[in-house]
Design a protein around this motif. Sequence first.
Motif, PDB file in Angstrom:
ATOM      1  N   UNK A 196       0.818  -1.215   0.000  1.00 66.06           N
ATOM      2  CA  UNK A 196       0.000   0.000   0.000  1.00 66.06           C
ATOM      3  C   UNK A 196       0.849   1.260   0.000  1.00 66.06           C
ATOM      4  N   UNK A 197       1.951   1.270   0.749  1.00 66.20           N
ATOM      5  CA  UNK A 197       2.780   2.478   0.785  1.00 66.20           C
ATOM      6  C   UNK A 197       3.415   2.762  -0.578  1.00 66.20           C
ATOM      7  N   UNK A 198       3.796   1.735  -1.310  1.00 65.97           N
ATOM      8  CA  UNK A 198       4.352   1.911  -2.657  1.00 65.97           C
ATOM      9  C   UNK A 198       3.273   2.430  -3.608  1.00 65.97           C
ATOM     10  N   UNK A 199       2.073   1.861  -3.543  1.00 70.87           N
ATOM     11  CA  UNK A 199       0.973   2.308  -4.397  1.00 70.87           C
ATOM     12  C   UNK A 199       0.613   3.755  -4.089  1.00 70.87           C
ATOM     13  N   UNK A 200       0.557   4.105  -2.815  1.00 73.64           N
ATOM     14  CA  UNK A 200       0.225   5.480  -2.432  1.00 73.64           C
ATOM     15  C   UNK A 200       1.285   6.465  -2.902  1.00 73.64           C
ATOM     16  N   UNK A 201       2.556   6.077  -2.833  1.00 72.31           N
ATOM     17  CA  UNK A 201       3.633   6.941  -3.326  1.00 72.31           C
ATOM     18  C   UNK A 201       3.493   7.169  -4.829  1.00 72.31           C
ATOM     19  N   UNK A 202       3.231   6.113  -5.581  1.00 73.94           N
ATOM     20  CA  UNK A 202       3.045   6.241  -7.031  1.00 73.94           C
ATOM     21  C   UNK A 202       1.872   7.169  -7.347  1.00 73.94           C
ATOM     22  N   UNK A 203       0.763   7.003  -6.639  1.00 69.66           N
ATOM     23  CA  UNK A 203      -0.429   7.821  -6.881  1.00 69.66           C
ATOM     24  C   UNK A 203      -0.174   9.286  -6.550  1.00 69.66           C
ATOM     25  N   UNK A 204       0.556   9.547  -5.481  1.00 66.25           N
ATOM     26  CA  UNK A 204       0.878  10.923  -5.099  1.00 66.25           C
ATOM     27  C   UNK A 204       1.752  11.584  -6.154  1.00 66.25           C
ATOM     28  N   UNK A 205       2.774  10.864  -6.612  1.00 63.78           N
ATOM     29  CA  UNK A 205       3.665  11.408  -7.646  1.00 63.78           C
ATOM     30  C   UNK A 205       2.933  11.577  -8.977  1.00 63.78           C
ATOM     31  N   UNK A 206       2.044  10.639  -9.289  1.00 70.16           N
ATOM     32  CA  UNK A 206       1.245  10.716 -10.515  1.00 70.16           C
ATOM     33  C   UNK A 206       0.370  11.972 -10.510  1.00 70.16           C
ATOM     34  N   UNK A 207      -0.301  12.223  -9.393  1.00 67.41           N
ATOM     35  CA  UNK A 207      -1.173  13.396  -9.287  1.00 67.41           C
ATOM     36  C   UNK A 207      -0.377  14.685  -9.481  1.00 67.41           C
ATOM     37  N   UNK A 208       0.768  14.783  -8.836  1.00 66.48           N
ATOM     38  CA  UNK A 208       1.597  15.988  -8.945  1.00 66.48           C
ATOM     39  C   UNK A 208       2.046  16.204 -10.390  1.00 66.48           C
ATOM     40  N   UNK A 209       2.479  15.138 -11.055  1.00 64.40           N
ATOM     41  CA  UNK A 209       2.958  15.282 -12.431  1.00 64.40           C
ATOM     42  C   UNK A 209       1.800  15.601 -13.373  1.00 64.40           C
ATOM     43  N   UNK A 210       0.651  14.961 -13.189  1.00 62.21           N
ATOM     44  CA  UNK A 210      -0.512  15.229 -14.033  1.00 62.21           C
ATOM     45  C   UNK A 210      -0.938  16.690 -13.910  1.00 62.21           C
ATOM     46  N   UNK A 211      -0.930  17.213 -12.691  1.00 65.12           N
ATOM     47  CA  UNK A 211      -1.315  18.609 -12.493  1.00 65.12           C
ATOM     48  C   UNK A 211      -0.292  19.562 -13.101  1.00 65.12           C
ATOM     49  N   UNK A 212       0.973  19.201 -13.047  1.00 66.34           N
ATOM     50  CA  UNK A 212       2.019  20.017 -13.671  1.00 66.34           C
ATOM     51  C   UNK A 212       1.819  20.078 -15.191  1.00 66.34           C
ATOM     52  N   UNK A 213       1.519  18.940 -15.802  1.00 73.49           N
ATOM     53  CA  UNK A 213       1.298  18.892 -17.250  1.00 73.49           C
ATOM     54  C   UNK A 213       0.037  19.684 -17.614  1.00 73.49           C
TER      55      UNK A 213
END
Length: 91
Positions: free
Chosen positions: A17-34
């Motif tokens: 779960x901690x790995x999945x949550x880290x991926x989702x957090x980084x994904x959200x930040x990058x998606x918002x940047x784009x």
Amino acid sequence: MLFHVAMEVRLPPDMPADQANDLKTREKAMAQEIQRAGKWPQLWRVAGRYANISIFDVADADELHTLLSALPLFPYMDVRVTALARHPSAI
């Protein structure tokens, strides 16, 4: 150039779960940047699935591939891309 992009995420069921949550957090930040850069003007959730339908506005297919493949969840995505052209009846 506009592209319709359908993405479905398939995380391994045994991913911690901690790995999945880290991926989702980084994904959200990058998606918002784009999105803020104007390259991802439309992002829609597909109800009932871990999936989205998006419109990208980029220079070409190479730029789209660079953006998509840099997303943290990319290794776990099924991505379908359709190039869009203006319809002659559009106003």
